[in-house]
Design a protein around this motif. Structure first.
Motif, PDB file in Angstrom:
ATOM      1  N   ARG A 400       0.832  -1.210   0.000  1.00 31.47           N
ATOM      2  CA  ARG A 400       0.000   0.000   0.000  1.00 31.47           C
ATOM      3  C   ARG A 400       0.865   1.258   0.000  1.00 31.47           C
ATOM      4  O   ARG A 400       0.537   2.250  -0.665  1.00 31.47           O
ATOM      5  N   GLN A 403       2.059   1.769  -3.526  1.00 26.33           N
ATOM      6  CA  GLN A 403       1.002   2.298  -4.386  1.00 26.33           C
ATOM      7  C   GLN A 403       0.722   3.764  -4.072  1.00 26.33           C
ATOM      8  O   GLN A 403       0.432   4.562  -4.973  1.00 26.33           O
ATOM      9  N   ASP A 406       3.070   5.811  -5.842  1.00 26.37           N
ATOM     10  CA  ASP A 406       2.693   5.900  -7.254  1.00 26.37           C
ATOM     11  C   ASP A 406       1.558   6.883  -7.493  1.00 26.37           C
ATOM     12  O   ASP A 406       1.243   7.213  -8.644  1.00 26.37           O
ATOM     13  N   ARG A 408      -1.611   6.254  -6.310  1.00 26.89           N
ATOM     14  CA  ARG A 408      -2.890   5.535  -6.353  1.00 26.89           C
ATOM     15  C   ARG A 408      -3.703   5.905  -5.120  1.00 26.89           C
ATOM     16  O   ARG A 408      -3.286   5.656  -3.985  1.00 26.89           O
ATOM     17  N   ASP A 412      -5.014  -1.287  -4.166  1.00 33.67           N
ATOM     18  CA  ASP A 412      -5.573  -2.507  -4.741  1.00 33.67           C
ATOM     19  C   ASP A 412      -4.525  -3.606  -4.614  1.00 33.67           C
ATOM     20  O   ASP A 412      -3.494  -3.571  -5.296  1.00 33.67           O
TER      21      ASP A 412
END
Length: 553
Positions: A400, A403, A406, A408, A412
Motif C-alpha cells: 500500500r 502504491q 505511485d 494511487r 488494490d
C-alpha cells in the motif's frame, strides 16, 4: 557488450564479406588488412601472471597449515591450560580465528584460480593473435602477385580468380582469428576481474572500526558466525558507532559485553548497522538475551536465510524456504514466505530482503515482540501459521505504501506498483540497511546484462541484494466440465525477484513465491531465466525474461 577492438575487427570482416561478392582490386584488400593489423595485440605477460597465481596458491596452502595448527591448539592445549569463562572466551576467539583463516585461504585460492585462468586465456589469445596476423600478412603479400596477374593480360582468368578467392579466404580467416583472440583475452580478464571484485568483499574484521574496538574483538564478532554480519552491515554499524556519544558508546558496549554468546553480540551489532536507535536495540536485546546462548533459536527467529536455501526442484518443497523445518503452514495453500494470492511481488521480495538484513524487524515477524513487533497474530506465537500471517500483513502494508508513492488513491492488492513505488520501496526498506542508493539498469539486452553482472556479484557479496524485474506470462488451467479439454488462459505479467547470493559462476535468486533458485551466470547473461518457474496457487509461469535491475551503488 563487445569491445571497441572487436567492433573494429568485425567491421573489417563485414567489409571483406561484401568485397568477396564483388569485383575487387588488391589495393582495397590491402587497406582492409592494414586496418585489421592496426588493432593492438592482447597485452600482458602470461608467465608473470602465472607466477603471481602460483604465489597466491602457496599462500592458500600456508593459511591451510595455520588453520590445522590452530585446530590442534583448540582441541588440546587450550582446554588443559584455561578454565571457566576465560577458556570459553578463548575458544570463541579461536573459533573465529579459524573461520577467518578459512576465509583467507578461500580468498587466496580464488586469486590463484582467477589468475591461472587469465594466464592460460591470455596465452591462448596471443597464440590466436599471432596466427591471425601471420595469415593477414600472407594475404597482404599475396596481393603483389595479384597485381602482376592483373597487368598480364595473357594470364588465365580462372587461375587468377582462384588466387583471388584463396587470398580473400586467408584474409578473412586471419581477421576471425584476431576477433577470437580479443574475445579470449577479454573473457579471461573479465573472469579474473569478477573474481577479485567478489573476493574484495570478504575481509570484514578490518571494516569494524571505532573507539575501543580491538582487532581480536572485531574478529570474534565478525567471524564467529559468517551468516550474521555482512560487509554492508559492518560498514553501517561502524559508522553508527563512531557517531555515538561516549555515554551511548558505553551503554552499547555494556549490552555487547553482557551477551551470552558471540552470536548474540553479532546480532546487536547487526541491529546497530540496520539503523536502529540505542533504545530500540536495548528493547530488542531484552527479548533475545534469554536465548543468547542458543544459536538455533537466534537463527530461526532473527534471520530467514534467503541465501542458504537449496535449489527448487519443482516436485516438492525442496528449495522452498522453511521456518522451523516447515515450508507450509498447516492448511495453507501457499508456502510460508510466499506473497500468496496478491499482486504484491515487489513488496514481498523487498520485504524479505529487508528482513534478511534486519534482525530487529525479523524478530517482530517471528514473535510479534520488540520495537518492530507486527500484528496479524498473537504476541509470542512463533508458529509457522503466525509467522505467515504477520508476513502477509507486512507485505500488504508495504504494498500500500508503494502504491501511495505511485499516486494511487485507492490501494488494490491485486495490482502491482509502478516505477515510482518500486523506487520508494527500495529507498525505505533496503537503502537504510545497505547504505546504498539503487540505480535502475536496463536488462533487456545481452550487453546490458553482461555489464551489470560484475556489479551485481560484487554487491551481493557485500550483503546488498539486487532486485530484478521479469516479464512473461502466467498460464492458468481451469476445468470446462470436459476433462479432455481444460481451459487454458495466458496472462501477461511482470514479476520481481531478488539476487541474494553468488558463487563463481552462479547467482542465487529469491522468488517471492517462496523459494530460491540458482541460475548460472551464463544463463543470466543470455537472459535465460526459465528456471524461475513454478506452479503458484493454480497457475503456471512460463519462461520469464529480465527487463530491468536495481543495482546498489
Amino acid at each position: 557488450m563487445s569491445s571497441s577492438k572487436e567492433q573494429a575487427l568485425q567491421i573489417v570482416l563485414d567489409q571483406l564479406d561484401v568485397l568477396s561478392k564483388l569485383e575487387w582490386d588488391p589495393d582495397t584488400l590491402v587497406k582492409a588488412i592494414d586496418i585489421a593489423l592496426s588493432v593492438p595485440a592482447p597485452a600482458g605477460n602470461p608467465t608473470t601472471i602465472a607466477a603471481q597465481s602460483q604465489s597466491y596458491g602457496t599462500r592458500a596452502q600456508l593459511a591451510f597449515a595455520a588453520g590445522i595448527d590452530l585446530t590442534k591448539m583448540s582441541a588440546s592445549d587450550l582446554p588443559a591450560s584455561w578454565r571457566g569463562q576465560a577458556a570459553e572466551s578463548a575458544l570463541n576467539a579461536l573459533g573465529a580465528l579459524l573461520n577467518q583463516i578459512g576465509m583467507v585461504k578461500y580468498a587466496y585460492q580464488q586469486g590463484h584460480d582467477a589468475l591461472d585462468v587469465w594466464s592460460r586465456k591470455l596465452r591462448e589469445a596471443q597464440r590466436q593473435d599471432t596466427h591471425g596476423r601471420n595469415q593477414l600478412n600472407q594475404a597482404r603479400n599475396a596481393t603483389d602477385g595479384l597485381k602482376r596477374q592483373t597487368q598480364q593480360h595473357t594470364y588465365r582468368p580462372n587461375i587468377r580468380a582462384a588466387n583471388m578467392a584463396s587470398t580473400m579466404a586467408l584474409a578473412k580467416e586471419g581477421c576471425r582469428d584476431l576477433i577470437a583472440a580479443v574475445r579470449t583475452a577479454e573473457g579471461g580478464a573479465n573472469y579474473a576481474n569478477s573474481r577479485f571484485r567478489t573476493v574484495s568483499q570478504l575481509p570484514r574484521a578490518s571494516q569494524l572500526v571505532g573507539p575501543g574496538i580491538d582487532r581480536l574483538t572485531a574478529t570474534t564478532l565478525v567471524y564467529s558466525n559468517l551468516r550474521i554480519l555482512s560487509s554492508a552491515a559492518i560498514a553501517q554499524a561502524s559508522q553508527q558507532y563512531a557517531r555515538m556519544s561516549d555515554a551511548d558508546r558505553k551503554r552499547f558496549g555494556d549490552l555487547v559485553a553482557g551477551a551470552q554468546s558471540p552470536e548474540e553480540a553479532a546480532y546487536l551489532w547487526d541491529a546497530l548497522g540496520s539503523g536502529h536507535t540505542l533504545d530500540e536495540i536495548s528493547e530488542f536485546d531484552k527479548v533475545i538475551h534469554p536465548f543468547g546462548n542458543d544459536p538455533q533459536w537466534l537463527a530461526k527467529h532473527l534471520r530467514p536465510q534467503l541465501s542458504s536455501g537449496t535449489a527448487k526442484d519443482g516436485a516438492d518443497s525442496t528449495g522452498y524456504l522453511t521456518y522451523g523445518g516447515a515450508a507450509w503452514a498447516p492448511g495453507s495453500v501457499y508456502p510460508i514466505y510466499s506473497q500468496g494470492a496478491y499482486g504484491d511481488c515487489v513488496a514481498a521480495a523487498t520485504t524479505m530482503a529487508m528482513l534478511n538484513g534486519d534482525p530487529v524487524k525479523m524478530l517482530g515477524v517471528t514473535t510479534g515482540r520488540g520495537p518492530a513487533g507486527y500484528g496479524g497474530a498473537a504476541v509470542d506465537d512463533d508458529s509457522a501459521a503466525a509467522v505467515q500471517a504477520r508476513l502477509q500483513s507486512l507485505y500488504l502494508d508495504n504494498h500500500r505504501a508503494g502504491q501511495a508513492a505511485d499516486g494511487r488513491a485507492v490501494p488494490d492488492p491485486q495490482v502491482g506498483v509502478g516505477p515510482v513505488g518500486n523506487a520508494a520501496q527500495l529507498a525505505s526498506l533496503l537503502s537504510p540497511i545497505t547504505g546504498s542508493e539503487y540505480r535502475l539498469t536496463n536488462m533487456e539486452t545481452e550487453s546490458g546484462r553482461r555489464a551489470a553482472l560484475p556489479e551485481i556479484q560484487s554487491a551481493v557479496a557485500a550483503g546488498k541484494p539486487a532486485p530484478i524485474t521479469l516479464d512473461g506470462t502466467v498460464q492458468a488451467v481451469s476445468s470446462t466440465g470436459d476433462h479432455h479439454r481444460p481451459e487454458v488462459t495466458d496472462t501477461a505479467i511482470s514479476h520481481q525477484v531478488i539476487v541474494v547470493g553468488a558463487t563463481d559462476d552462479r547467482l542465487q535468486i529469491y522468488n517471492p513465491w517462496g523459494y530460491t533458485q540458482w541460475i548460472s551466470t551464463a544463463d543470466f547473461v543470455k537472459g535465460n531465466f526459465g528456471a524461475i518457474v513454478a506452479t503458484h496457487g493454480g497457475t503456471q509461469a512460463n519462461a520469464l525474461h529480465p527487463r530491468e535491475a536495481f543495482v546498489p551503488g
